[in-house]
Design an enzyme around this catalytic site. Structure first.
Site, PDB file in Angstrom:
ATOM      1  N   THR A  27       0.905  -1.245   0.028  1.00  0.00           N
ATOM      2  CA  THR A  27      -0.107  -0.032  -0.045  1.00  0.00           C
ATOM      3  C   THR A  27       1.001   1.235   0.112  1.00  0.00           C
ATOM      4  OG1 THR A  27      -0.129  -0.104   2.409  1.00  0.00           O
ATOM      5  CG2 THR A  27      -1.846  -1.154   1.048  1.00  0.00           C
ATOM      6  N   ASP A 103       2.654  -8.473  -7.180  1.00  0.00           N
ATOM      7  CA  ASP A 103       3.272  -7.368  -7.906  1.00  0.00           C
ATOM      8  C   ASP A 103       4.829  -7.200  -8.267  1.00  0.00           C
ATOM      9  OD1 ASP A 103       4.424  -6.856  -5.304  1.00  0.00           O
ATOM     10  OD2 ASP A 103       2.567  -5.805  -4.733  1.00  0.00           O
ATOM     11  N   HIS A 120       0.638 -16.502  -4.400  1.00  0.00           N
ATOM     12  CA  HIS A 120      -0.797 -16.405  -5.288  1.00  0.00           C
ATOM     13  C   HIS A 120      -0.273 -15.878  -6.762  1.00  0.00           C
ATOM     14  CE1 HIS A 120      -3.017 -15.383  -1.322  1.00  0.00           C
ATOM     15  NE2 HIS A 120      -2.835 -16.672  -1.670  1.00  0.00           N
ATOM     16  N   CYS A 131       0.742 -25.372 -22.097  1.00  0.00           N
ATOM     17  CA  CYS A 131       2.285 -25.831 -22.197  1.00  0.00           C
ATOM     18  C   CYS A 131       3.031 -24.806 -21.276  1.00  0.00           C
ATOM     19  CB  CYS A 131       2.715 -25.426 -23.665  1.00  0.00           C
ATOM     20  SG  CYS A 131       2.724 -23.740 -24.337  1.00  0.00           S
ATOM     21  N   CYS A 153      -2.662 -19.303 -26.956  1.00  0.00           N
ATOM     22  CA  CYS A 153      -1.225 -19.440 -27.049  1.00  0.00           C
ATOM     23  C   CYS A 153      -0.669 -19.674 -28.328  1.00  0.00           C
ATOM     24  CB  CYS A 153      -0.772 -20.491 -26.274  1.00  0.00           C
ATOM     25  SG  CYS A 153       1.055 -20.850 -26.267  1.00  0.00           S
ATOM     26  N   SER A 194      -0.127  -8.310   6.519  1.00  0.00           N
ATOM     27  CA  SER A 194      -1.148  -9.247   6.367  1.00  0.00           C
ATOM     28  C   SER A 194      -2.235  -9.339   7.289  1.00  0.00           C
ATOM     29  CB  SER A 194      -0.542 -10.824   5.968  1.00  0.00           C
ATOM     30  OG  SER A 194      -1.571 -11.532   5.783  1.00  0.00           O
TER      31      SER A 194
END
Length: 249
Positions: A27, A103, A120, A131, A153, A194
């Protein structure tokens, strides 16, 4: 003893620390918490993984949302907290950074990619779900601007998706394995930014604590682990980590 001095002492005593970061870590780089005021999920509805792979229409809507609303994330730069963590990694005090963030800012701050465990995924590139070919987001955005769609793709014709973990998608096996390994090997587990509400990722601080590691939490809001943590600071991450990293070598 002040809380900052307690933090310094715990870090100085540690032989192998692990840092665990959530949305609050970024942030200060101008990236709103996904769930917080102004966060991405207040502006767009998250798309379930099964919907994404099951419908080309849903995929194109997802890409349109990403290219419209993801600019702030793509333009963000590491903040003081990221740089302080990189310093601790590069001087050998911190063995790994486990992150819920997508990020890429830990890598950009100077943490070697091999020491960043992304639970994540990563939003700065895309992958073919079949692939595994990787593609740069800038190239996909240009394709979308030119054709009003992101096609399959070019290597195998498979579905292309941002390299992030969506709702309904299985957690990545190897990062989860590595995160557990690092968690069990550490003697100090540092949570930064977190809320510890998103599982299974949020289970790692408890695993470290149960295994005998000291637990430090730096977060602006209360978490469910505050009651058992060795140290809790409701303070800015950048300022806190800059002070702490500056005296630890």
């Amino acid at each position: 003893m002040s809380k900052i001095n307690q933090f310094r002492e715990l870090l100085a005593e540690s032989r192998r620390a692990v840092v665990f970061t959530g949305a609050g870590m970024s942030t200060e780089s101008g990236i709103p918490d996904f769930r917080g005021p102004g966060g991405l999920w207040t502006r767009i509805k998250p798309i379930d993984f099964q919907e994404f792979i099951g419908s080309d229409e849903v995929r194109q809507r997802s890409w349109a949302q990403w290219f419209e609303h993801g600019k702030g994330l793509r333009e963000a730069r590491p903040n003081a907290g990221h740089l302080a963590i990189a310093s601790l990694v590069n001087n050998g005090k911190v063995s790994a950074v486990i992150t819920q963030n997508v990020d890429n800012l830990h890598q950009e701050s100077g943490v070697p990619a091999g020491q960043v465990i992304e639970l994540h995924g990563n939003a700065t590139y895309a992958k073919c779900l079949d692939c595994g070919k990787t593609m740069e987001m800038d190239c996909l955005e240009q394709e979308y601007r030119d054709t009003n769609r992101v096609g399959p793709c070019s290597n195998c014709g498979g579905i292309v998706k941002s390299a992030t973990i969506s709702f309904g998608q299985m957690m990545p096996v190897e990062p989860m394995r590595r995160a557990k390994e690092e968690t069990l090997a550490c003697d100090l587990f540092i949570v930064l930014g977190s809320s510890l509400t998103v599982y299974p990722a949020a289970g790692f601080p408890g695993l470290a604590y149960d295994n005998g590691a000291k637990l430090i939490i730096v977060n602006q809001q209360v978490t469910d682990m505050d009651a058992v943590a060795d140290l809790v600071l409701q303070a800015g991450i950048g300022e806190t980590m800059t002070v702490v990293s500056g005296i630890t070598g």
